[in-house]
Design a protein around this motif. Sequence first.
Motif, mmCIF file in Angstrom:
data_model
loop_
_atom_site.group_PDB
_atom_site.id
_atom_site.type_symbol
_atom_site.label_atom_id
_atom_site.label_comp_id
_atom_site.label_asym_id
_atom_site.label_seq_id
_atom_site.Cartn_x
_atom_site.Cartn_y
_atom_site.Cartn_z
ATOM 1 N N ILE A 171 48.210 34.889 33.756
ATOM 2 C CA ILE A 171 49.259 34.401 34.771
ATOM 3 C C ILE A 171 50.721 34.632 34.259
ATOM 4 O O ILE A 171 50.935 33.739 33.335
ATOM 5 C CB ILE A 171 48.981 32.974 35.355
ATOM 6 N N ASN B 149 53.774 33.388 29.966
ATOM 7 C CA ASN B 149 52.281 33.624 30.332
ATOM 8 C C ASN B 149 51.606 32.282 30.139
ATOM 9 O O ASN B 149 51.881 31.639 29.437
ATOM 10 C CB ASN B 149 51.628 34.771 30.333
ATOM 11 N N PHE C 167 48.114 38.548 36.736
ATOM 12 C CA PHE C 167 48.548 38.224 37.905
ATOM 13 C C PHE C 167 49.811 37.658 37.643
ATOM 14 O O PHE C 167 50.485 36.695 36.972
ATOM 15 C CB PHE C 167 47.766 36.837 38.400
ATOM 16 N N TYR C 168 50.975 38.255 38.409
ATOM 17 C CA TYR C 168 52.400 38.212 38.283
ATOM 18 C C TYR C 168 52.571 37.399 39.543
ATOM 19 O O TYR C 168 52.375 37.749 40.754
ATOM 20 C CB TYR C 168 53.090 39.491 38.410
ATOM 21 N N VAL C 169 53.366 36.210 39.190
ATOM 22 C CA VAL C 169 53.714 35.345 40.287
ATOM 23 C C VAL C 169 55.266 34.880 40.142
ATOM 24 O O VAL C 169 55.708 34.980 39.208
ATOM 25 C CB VAL C 169 52.933 34.075 40.273
ATOM 26 N N TYR D 104 54.582 29.301 38.669
ATOM 27 C CA TYR D 104 53.021 28.574 38.262
ATOM 28 C C TYR D 104 52.679 27.518 39.357
ATOM 29 O O TYR D 104 53.464 26.771 39.918
ATOM 30 C CB TYR D 104 53.042 28.128 37.068
ATOM 31 N N ASN E 141 54.802 34.436 34.944
ATOM 32 C CA ASN E 141 55.906 33.993 36.066
ATOM 33 C C ASN E 141 56.997 35.357 36.018
ATOM 34 O O ASN E 141 57.242 36.029 35.301
ATOM 35 C CB ASN E 141 56.249 32.587 35.878
ATOM 36 N N ALA F 35 49.843 36.105 44.432
ATOM 37 C CA ALA F 35 50.447 37.031 43.300
ATOM 38 C C ALA F 35 51.092 38.140 44.036
ATOM 39 O O ALA F 35 50.932 38.625 45.117
ATOM 40 C CB ALA F 35 49.254 37.451 42.585
#
Length: 291
Positions: free
Chosen positions: A96, A103, A15-17, A20, A98, A29
């Motif tokens: 995850i 990650n 999941f690219y956000v 955080y 950022n 995401a």
Amino acid sequence: MNLFVLGNVANDSLFYVNKYPKSGETILAKKIIKDIGGKGFNQAVSARRAGVNVSFWTCIGSDEVSEKILKILEKEEISTNSILRQDSNTDESIIIINNDGRNYIVSNCHNAESIDHNYVKLMFNSMKEGDALLIQGNLKEDVTHSCVKKAFKKKIKVFLNASPISFDYPKILPYVETLIINESENKKLSKSKKIDIGNKILLDMGVSNVITTKGDRGLIYSSGNNEYSFKAAKVDVADTTGAGDVFCGTLAAYICLGNNYKDSCLKSMNVASMSVKECGTYMSIPSKKLA
């Protein structure tokens, strides 16, 4: 010489956000990727692409993802004959990432933890003096300890990537040829706040070679005779997931192929820096030409 990799494989959800989430916060995401990963798998593929013969020993499930894993390994010219299968789903990781490419990873290792002494015995029956073994921290403590000691007794080089740290390692460090860790793992194992001092403490515990990676700041290599410090190349970072595994697998391969530690560290660090330019885990491992 053959490199035996004993470790896990996982179905990764990345999941690219933008940032955080805070505790209790829900965020969206901006991108989601499904890929194959797991420290054992990543390191096995990286080592094979670097040119060494790889025998990958792992446990997988019986779902559709497991079939995909087998096809990938065959494509990479890594034998699947020794892989253990059980009636379960593939182990999973939620990752995850950022905007800086850093990650957080949460994994389950149900299949990897089912690897027992009988399975390990089969692996050692196919090994010979002069081969090498690369393992990580995803196996059960008793299996890990047994593996390292048996390999040492059989004159098989042991590369230990002590990650994740889920049990004590000091008892087996004297049997380890090469220890590969990151900064936080160095501090946990050595109890030192300084990486260079931590390396020396770990050498005193019996390890022959210690490599502490520092992400985009390079690495420090230490042995009884030498110490090298390398700076990492400056690159545009998309995703650091799996970069440490690329380094570990590539380094083990280069050493098995007869390169010295200084050259192997530098080359492997450069290959790992290529992997952070791409998103994903398996899909970010540099090609054979680049390795």
